[in-house]
Design an enzyme around this catalytic site. Sequence first.
Site, PDB file in Angstrom:
ATOM      1  CG  HIS A 296       1.070   0.573  -4.138  1.00  0.00           C
ATOM      2  ND1 HIS A 296       1.886  -0.455  -3.757  1.00  0.00           N
ATOM      3  CD2 HIS A 296       0.199   0.774  -3.123  1.00  0.00           C
ATOM      4  CE1 HIS A 296       1.520  -0.878  -2.562  1.00  0.00           C
ATOM      5  NE2 HIS A 296       0.499  -0.151  -2.152  1.00  0.00           N
TER       6      HIS A 296
ATOM      7  CB  ALA B 296     -13.646  13.026  13.576  1.00  0.00           C
TER       8      ALA B 296
END
Length: 207
Positions: A126, A171
């Site tokens: 953005h 992870a």
Amino acid sequence: MARTEIPTPDTDRSEFDKMVAGDWYRYRSGPELAEMTMKTQSTCRKITALFDEDRDAAQNLLLSILGSAGVGLDFRPPINMDYGSQLHVGDNTFINADFLTLGGGTITIGNNVLVGPSVRLYTPTHALDVEERRAGYEFVSPITIGDDVWLGGNVVVCPGVTIGAGSVIGAGSVVTKDVPAGVIAVGNPARVVRALEPREKDLIPLP
């Protein structure tokens, strides 16, 4: 990817055309974008609902909305996408539950890739300026996941990132920049902790 300049409005091209070209576009302004994302998201929900009663039909429905897919693609629902046509998956790749691709950037996943549960692949960036962000400006950058990569559960891959073949992402890691081939990377932001050794047999220390 750092990019600060917002171009002069270009009314000769659709917001979709700007998006796929990697230019600034207004994701809230293109009616075709809303229609495409709503249709894709609806199809993803149908795939999830169908999976338990007719796995082959669910598989075929998924394949119908992808940009391309190799043989042996396996997945577990739910699966969520904005633009299925922007996702390209190679042979014998496994995608675990709660997979999400966000935005209209091209995402390429190679052969024999293991995608852990709740992995997120984000392609949009953005505008930093508040007024421009309110106006809905963003641009997308491609993500590339090489052959034989393992993405652990809850991994986030940010716009413009390439992960080299054979690498393992621990992870919970957030991958903000390119990862070379044949390494283990962990953390937020993900950093390379060591190279993988040939035919490594010891357990990989994932967080």
